[in-house]
Each structure stands twice: as C-alpha cells, then as structure tokens.
Design a protein around this motif. Structure first.
Motif, PDB file in Angstrom:
ATOM      1  N   LEU A  16      -3.182  -2.402   0.573  1.00 20.67           N
ATOM      2  CA  LEU A  16      -2.361  -1.813  -0.003  1.00 20.67           C
ATOM      3  C   LEU A  16      -1.349  -1.049   0.933  1.00 20.67           C
ATOM      4  O   LEU A  16      -0.330  -1.110   0.819  1.00 20.67           O
ATOM      5  CB  LEU A  16      -2.942  -0.598  -0.799  1.00 20.67           C
ATOM      6  N   LEU A  17      -1.621  -0.546   2.160  1.00 24.78           N
ATOM      7  CA  LEU A  17      -0.898   0.171   3.140  1.00 24.78           C
ATOM      8  C   LEU A  17      -0.019  -1.124   3.640  1.00 24.78           C
ATOM      9  O   LEU A  17       1.282  -1.119   3.884  1.00 24.78           O
ATOM     10  CB  LEU A  17      -1.507   0.657   4.375  1.00 24.78           C
ATOM     11  N   LEU A  19       1.015  -3.867   2.185  1.00 33.68           N
ATOM     12  CA  LEU A  19       1.830  -4.205   1.181  1.00 33.68           C
ATOM     13  C   LEU A  19       2.984  -3.104   1.165  1.00 33.68           C
ATOM     14  O   LEU A  19       4.338  -3.494   0.863  1.00 33.68           O
ATOM     15  CB  LEU A  19       1.200  -4.313  -0.175  1.00 33.68           C
ATOM     16  N   GLN A  20       2.578  -2.039   1.166  1.00 27.98           N
ATOM     17  CA  GLN A  20       3.674  -0.714   0.938  1.00 27.98           C
ATOM     18  C   GLN A  20       4.616  -0.861   2.052  1.00 27.98           C
ATOM     19  O   GLN A  20       5.849  -0.784   2.100  1.00 27.98           O
ATOM     20  CB  GLN A  20       2.914   0.592   1.085  1.00 27.98           C
ATOM     21  N   LEU A  21       3.985  -1.422   3.522  1.00 24.56           N
ATOM     22  CA  LEU A  21       4.871  -1.334   4.648  1.00 24.56           C
ATOM     23  C   LEU A  21       5.501  -2.578   4.586  1.00 24.56           C
ATOM     24  O   LEU A  21       7.049  -2.474   5.117  1.00 24.56           O
ATOM     25  CB  LEU A  21       3.936  -1.631   5.975  1.00 24.56           C
ATOM     26  N   TRP A  22       5.334  -3.730   4.230  1.00 21.45           N
ATOM     27  CA  TRP A  22       5.962  -4.967   4.021  1.00 21.45           C
ATOM     28  C   TRP A  22       7.168  -4.770   2.889  1.00 21.45           C
ATOM     29  O   TRP A  22       8.234  -4.973   2.997  1.00 21.45           O
ATOM     30  CB  TRP A  22       5.216  -5.880   3.615  1.00 21.45           C
ATOM     31  N   LYS A  23       6.989  -3.928   1.880  1.00 18.40           N
ATOM     32  CA  LYS A  23       7.990  -3.741   0.872  1.00 18.40           C
ATOM     33  C   LYS A  23       8.850  -2.608   1.262  1.00 18.40           C
ATOM     34  O   LYS A  23       9.949  -2.625   0.871  1.00 18.40           O
ATOM     35  CB  LYS A  23       6.970  -3.399  -0.267  1.00 18.40           C
ATOM     36  N   TRP A  24       8.469  -1.504   1.724  1.00 13.83           N
ATOM     37  CA  TRP A  24       9.438  -0.628   2.136  1.00 13.83           C
ATOM     38  C   TRP A  24      10.183  -0.745   3.341  1.00 13.83           C
ATOM     39  O   TRP A  24      11.403   0.080   3.195  1.00 13.83           O
ATOM     40  CB  TRP A  24       8.491   0.826   2.026  1.00 13.83           C
TER      41      TRP A  24
END
Length: 169
Positions: A16-17, A19-24
C-alpha cells in the motif's frame, strides 16, 4: 492471532505504501523522499542503538539485578503508585531529553527493575511534552511566567494521570 498474521499485514501495508508513493509522487519527488528518508534513518539509528545500549548497561535485563543502577534505587524512587513516585517520574520525564524510540527500552528496563505502571505512564506523558531544550525555546517565545505555568501543568497532569492509571490497572 495477530502474531500469526503480522507478516501478511506488514507486507500488505508495504505494498500500500509503494502504491501511494507511486501514485502521489513524481520521479524527482520520490527520489528526494528516498534520499531524505535514508538521511534521517542514518541520523537517528546510531542514537537509537546507543540509547538502547546505555539503557541496557544501566538497568540490565528485566527482572534481574544485573545493571549498574541497583533495582532498590529504582523501586524506592518510582516503585508502587504513590503520589511521590508519580511526581518524581513526571519531573524526571520533564527534564529528560531522549528520543521517542528509546523511551520503550528505557521504560522496559525501569519497569523490569520495579517501576510502577502509574509512574511509567507519568514519565511517558511528561517526556515528549517537555525537555530542557524545549523549555528554553518555549521561554524565548512565550515568556517566563507562561513557560512556568506550562511546565507546572504538564507535570501535574502527568502525575494525576499516572496516579489514576496506577489505581485502575
């Protein structure tokens, strides 16, 4: 049950971290974030390991008298749940300046040497709110009278909370 699934939860949170880093973040922001994270880790980890090592030497293993500080001293100062033990722990926590990550091993050693649960909570509450450097900065911003009142309130409230916790638990 939590011990059986802890690695699944950890891996799920890491995904989840990621994915969040990749997205944000954009690529250059992500690179800067990673660099700052490593810099922060290399700055903190030696202090953390040093604090844990010193705590181990001073207090020894829990439930033993293997440390440099005799357990009788700890039991007489912060053992039980008296108002004196809670007040002492609150004032000691207010004057200490230790990293948040080192509080747990230090308290584990103190509790293993006879510190009461109420004084342990009082120390945990007063420690992050106050320290000598913190008091100096607050004084320069708010003035002496307001700083003394802040210190008094933190110590008194930590003492009362420690007393209540010690009675209940």
């Amino acid at each position: 049950m939590i011990f059986q699934i802890k690695w699944y939860v950890t891996i799920s949170l890491l995904v989840l971290l990621g994915l969040q880093l990749w997205k944000w973040f954009k690529k250059d922001e992500l690179s800067e974030w990673v660099n700052q994270t490593w810099f922060f880790a290399w700055q903190i980890l030696p202090l953390l390991f040093g604090g844990v090592l010193v705590a181990g030497f001073l207090m020894g293993r829990p439930e033993t008298n293997a440390g440099i500080i005799p357990t009788e001293w700890i039991q007489s100062a912060v053992g039980g749940n008296s108002i004196r033990a809670n007040l002492f722990a609150s004032v000691a926590g207010a004057l200490m300046y230790f990293a948040t990550l080192t509080e747990v091993p230090i308290l584990q050693g103190l509790i293993g040497s006879g510190m009461g649960k109420g004084p342990a909570l009082a120390l945990l509450l007063a420690g992050p709110a106050l320290s000598l450097p913190n008091m100096l900065v607050i004084r320069s911003v708010m003035g002496t009278k307001k700083t003394l009142m802040f210190i008094l309130l933190v110590v008194v409230m930590a003492t009362i909370t420690g007393m209540v916790y010690g009675v209940l638990f």
